[in-house]
Design a protein around this motif. Structure first.
Motif, short mmCIF file in Angstrom:
data_model
loop_
_atom_site.label_atom_id
_atom_site.label_comp_id
_atom_site.label_asym_id
_atom_site.label_seq_id
_atom_site.Cartn_x
_atom_site.Cartn_y
_atom_site.Cartn_z
N ASP A 103 5.09 -3.26 -5.41
CA ASP A 103 4.48 -3.46 -6.82
C ASP A 103 4.46 -1.98 -7.53
O ASP A 103 3.78 -1.21 -7.14
N PRO A 104 5.19 -1.91 -8.46
CA PRO A 104 5.49 -0.61 -9.26
C PRO A 104 4.11 -0.47 -9.85
O PRO A 104 3.92 0.85 -10.31
N SER A 105 3.22 -1.29 -9.93
CA SER A 105 2.06 -0.89 -10.80
C SER A 105 0.72 -0.40 -9.82
O SER A 105 -0.31 -0.10 -10.29
N PHE A 106 1.14 -0.35 -8.57
CA PHE A 106 0.15 -0.03 -7.55
C PHE A 106 -0.56 1.44 -7.92
O PHE A 106 0.05 2.58 -7.98
N ASN A 107 -1.89 1.46 -7.71
CA ASN A 107 -2.24 2.50 -7.85
C ASN A 107 -3.60 2.68 -6.58
O ASN A 107 -4.18 1.85 -6.38
N THR A 108 -3.69 4.03 -6.28
CA THR A 108 -4.81 4.39 -5.04
C THR A 108 -6.20 4.52 -5.65
O THR A 108 -6.35 4.72 -6.99
N VAL A 109 -7.19 4.29 -4.63
CA VAL A 109 -8.38 4.37 -5.22
C VAL A 109 -8.66 5.98 -5.42
O VAL A 109 -9.59 6.02 -6.35
N VAL A 113 1.81 5.06 -1.35
CA VAL A 113 1.92 4.93 -2.80
C VAL A 113 3.42 4.99 -3.16
O VAL A 113 3.81 4.14 -4.01
N THR A 114 3.99 5.90 -2.62
CA THR A 114 5.40 5.70 -2.93
C THR A 114 6.42 4.72 -2.38
O THR A 114 6.93 3.84 -3.30
#
Lengths: 461, 127
Positions: free
Chosen positions: A353-359, A345-346
Motif C-alpha cells: 500500500d503506497p499510502s502506508f504511514n507508520t505511527v 515502511v519501505t
C-alpha cells in the motif's frame, strides 16, 4: 653416623621450619587485600543517593549532548558503570574486580589499594564517576552539563568528607580518579572512542538489492554502520548471540516475508488507542529522551531508590546493566548491518500500500533485529537477577516517562515489561514481528551472559 | 503515677502510629497542571515529527519548510527538557515525601491519569 643423622635431622628440621614460616608469610601477604577491606567501612555501609543523582544526570546529559544516539549513549553508560564498580569493589565482601573478567581489560593496570590503609569507598566512587562521566561525553559536553557534574561531585565530596580523616579523603579520591583514568584508557581502544563526533561513520555503502535498507526519511545515512565491530565486554555476547537469518526475502503474497509485512500493515491499520500509547511510550520519543537504554537505566535507578539499595548493590546493579546495554547494542548493530534488511515502511509502500504511514518515526538504520528489543531483553534479565528469585516477578510502576508527558505504566514482571517494549515497535509500524522476537532473544542471551559468566557478589540489599 | 505514665505512653504510641491522610485531590490538582503542559508538548512533538516525515517523504525540495520546522522542533525540545526537569523534581518530592510505599504511589498515578483523562488538558496554562 649418629652425628650425621642428627645433623641431617637438624637440617631437615630447619628446612621444615623455613617452609612453615615461609608459607605463613605468603599466607599473610596474600591476605593483605582483605585486611584493607577489613580496615575500611564496607561499601554497603554507604547509601547510594549520590550515585542515583549521577545516573539521573547522565540521562539529562545524553539528551543534551550532540552525537549521542542509542549506541553511543549505551557505550557511555557502559564505561561509567565499570568505573563506578571498580572504585568500590574492594569494599564489597566476596566481590571480584572485573579487571581479569572483561574482554581486553587485563591489559590495563587498575590502581592497587594500599595495604593496611583505610579508604572511603563512597568518596572513591564519587571521584571515579564524575571523572569518567566527563570523559565519556568529553568534547561535546556542554558547559552547563560540565558545571552540573562538577557541582554534584563537589557537594558529594564535601558531604562525605565530613568527620573523615583528611588522609583517607585524599587517598580515596585519588584512588577513584586513578580508576577512572584506567577505565577511560580501556575505553579508547574499543572502536567507539569519540564516536559521538561521527555517529554515522561514513563512508559506508549498502547494496542496492531489493531486500536492502534504504533511507526512510531525511536522514539518508545509516546510523553507526560499523558499530558491530566494536569490542564487546564479553566476547560471547557477540559470538554466541547472533540471530539466525530472517525468513527469505520475497514479494510473493504467499511468502513468509510478505506475511510478516502484512502483520505490520494490519497492526498499524487496527491499532487500539492503548497500542498507540504504548508505541509512543516506548519510542523514547523524538528529540526529548535519553534513548531506550536511558529509559531502562531510569527504571533501574527508580527501583534501586525504592529498594533503598546500598552503594554496594547499586554499584553492582549499574555495572551489570552498563555491560549488558553496551554489548546489546554492539550485538544488535552487528546483526543489523550483516543483514541490512529494509524497513517495513519501505516494503509495504512498494508492495502492499503506497499510502502506508507508520505511527512513529522509523529510525535511520536497518530493521533486523530491533534495537529496543535487544536492549530491553538484556535489561530485563539484569533486573530479574537483581530483584527477583529468577522468575522476573516484580510489581512496579515506571514513573520515568511522566516527565515527558506520558502516564505511568505498571508491570508485575520484568519479562512482561520487555515484551510490551518489543511489541511497541510493531504497534509503531517500524519493525517486523521477527525483528522483535529475535531482538529479545539476543538481548536476553546477553543479559544471561552478564549474570552468569562474570563473578558478582551476592547481596541481600 | 504509674497509671499516668501508662496513659502518656498510650498517647505517644497513638500519635506515633497516626499517619496523616494523603490528600490525593490536592496533590493531583497541583500536579495535573504541570503534567498537562507536558502532555500537550509531547503531542506537539509527535505531531511535528509526523509533519517532518510527511514533508520529507513527499518532497525533496521543501528545504525551507523543513528548516523552519526543525527550528520549531528545537525550540519545543528545549521547552520540553526544561519542563521535564521541573516535573521530575516535583514528582520526586511527591513520591518521596508525600506518599509512602508502592501502593500510595500507584494510587496517586492512577488517580492522576483518571483526572487528566476526565478533565482534558485544555487549561489556560497548557502550552
Amino acid at each position: 653416623m649418629k652425628s650425621l643423622q642428627k645433623t641431617g635431622y637438624i637440617v631437615k628440621c630447619k628446612a621444615s621450619l623455613f617452609f612453615v614460616f615461609g608459607t605463613l608469610l605468603l599466607f599473610i601477604a596474600s591476605c593483605t587485600t582483605d585486611s584493607v577491606v577489613q580496615n575500611s567501612k564496607f561499601t554497603d555501609e554507604y547509601n547510594a543517593d549520590f550515585l542515583l543523582t549521577y545516573y539521573n544526570h547522565i540521562c539529562k546529559t545524553a539528551k543534551t549532548t550532540q552525537g549521542f544516539f542509542p549506541p553511543q549513549t549505551a557505550r557511555a553508560y557502559g564505561y561509567i558503570g565499570i568505573a563506578g564498580y571498580e572504585a568500590v569493589v574492594h569494599g564489597i565482601e566476596g566481590a571480584t574486580s572485573l579487571q581479569n573478567q572483561l574482554n581486553g581489560f587485563d591489559s590495563y593496570q587498575l590502581p592497587e589499594v594500599i595495604s593496611g590503609q583505610k579508604y572511603n569507598w563512597a568518596i572513591a566512587s564519587n571521584a571515579a564517576t564524575a571523572r569518567i562521566m566527563k570523559y565519556m561525553f568529553d568534547k561535546n559536553l556542554t558547559a552547563a552539563n560540565r558545571i552540573k557534574i562538577d557541582s554534584i561531585e563537589t557537594a558529594t565530596h564535601v558531604a562525605l568528607s565530613e568527620n573523615e580523616d583528611a588522609a583517607i579523603v585524599t587517598r580515596s579520591q585519588e584512588y577513584g580518579y586513578q580508576v577512572a583514568e584506567v577505565v577511560y584508557a580501556y575505553s579508547k581502544t574499543d572502536g567507539g572512542h569519540e564516536s559521538y563526533l561521527d555517529p554515522f561513520q561514513q563512508p559506508f555503502s549498502i547494496p542496492n538489492d531489493p531486500y536492502c535498507w534504504v533511507p526512510t526519511g531525511a536522514v539518508t545515512n545509516p546510523l553507526s554502520p560499523k558499530w558491530g565491530k566494536n569490542r564487546p565486554f564479553l566476547i560471547s555476547n557477540i559470538a554466541k548471540t547472533q540471530p539466525a537469518g530472517h525468513m527469505p526475502f520475497s514479494i510473493d503474497p504467499s511468502s513468509e516475508f510478505y506475511k510478516e509485512a502484512m502483520v505490520v500493515y494490519n497492526t498499524v491499520k487496527n491499532n487500539t488507542a492503548e497500542q498507540i500509547e504504548i508505541a509512543k511510550y516506548w519510542a523514547d520519543d523524538p528529540f526529548a529522551t535519553c534513548t531506550p537504554a536511558g529509559h531502562t537505566f531510569n527504571i533501574l535507578a527508580q527501583i534501586l531508590k525504592e529498594e533503598r539499595a546500598t552503594l554496594a548493590k547499586s554499584s553492582m546493579a549499574f555495572a551489570k546493566m552498563c555491560l549488558a546495554e553496551n554489548d546489546a547494542f554492539i550485538s544488535c548493530w552487528k546483526g543489523k548491518y550483516d543483514y541490512v534488511l529494509l524497513r517495513p515502511v519501505t516494503y509495504i509502500k512498494r508492495h502492499i500500500d503506497p499510502s502506508f504511514n507508520t505511527v512513529i518515526g522509523t529510525p535511520p538504520f536497518p530493521a533486523y533485529t530491533s534495537g529496543h528489543s535487544c536492549e530491553i531483553g538484556a535489561g530485563s534479565r539484569i533486573l530479574t537477577s537483581l530483584f527477583t528469585d529468577g522468575s522476573g516477578d516484580y510489581s512496579f510502576t515506571d514513573y520515568s516517562q511522566l516527565q515527558y508527558g506520558f502516564f505511568a505504566r505498571s508491570y508485575s514482571n520484568f519479562d512482561e515489561m520487555a515484551e510490551e517494549c518489543a511489541s511497541s515497535r510493531l504497534y509503531g509500524g517500524i519493525h517486523y514481528p521477527i525483528d522483535n522476537s529475535k531482538g529479545l532473544q539476543v538481548g536476553r542471551a546477553i543479559g544471561d551472559n552478564i549474570n552468569k559468566e562474570l563473578e558478582w557478589p551476592r547481596f541481600v540489599n | 503515677m504509674n497509671k499516668y505514665k501508662f496513659i502518656y505512653l498510650l498517647i505517644i504510641i497513638h500519635l506515633a502510629s497516626c499517619k496523616e491522610q494523603v490528600d490525593y485531590d490536592k496533590l493531583i490538582t497541583e500536579f495535573a497542571e504541570i503534567q498537562c503542559r507536558a502532555i500537550v508538548l509531547k503531542d506537539k512533538r509527535f505531531q511535528m515529527a509526523d509533519h517532518l516525515r510527511s514533508i520529507e517523504i513527499d518532497s525533496i525540495d521543501k528545504k525551507k519548510e523543513i528548516d523552519s520546522l526543525k527550528i520549531a522542533i528545537s525550540e519545543i525540545k528545549n521547552t520540553s527538557l526544561v519542563l521535564a526537569d521541573s516535573i521530575k523534581v516535583k514528582l520526586d518530592d511527591i513520591l518521596t515525601n508525600k506518599l509512602s510505599g508502592h501502593d500510595e504511589q500507584k494510587e496517586f498515578t492512577d488517580r492522576l491519569a483518571v483526572y487528566i483523562k476526565a478533565n482534558g488538558c485544555s487549561s489556560p496554562q497548557a502550552e
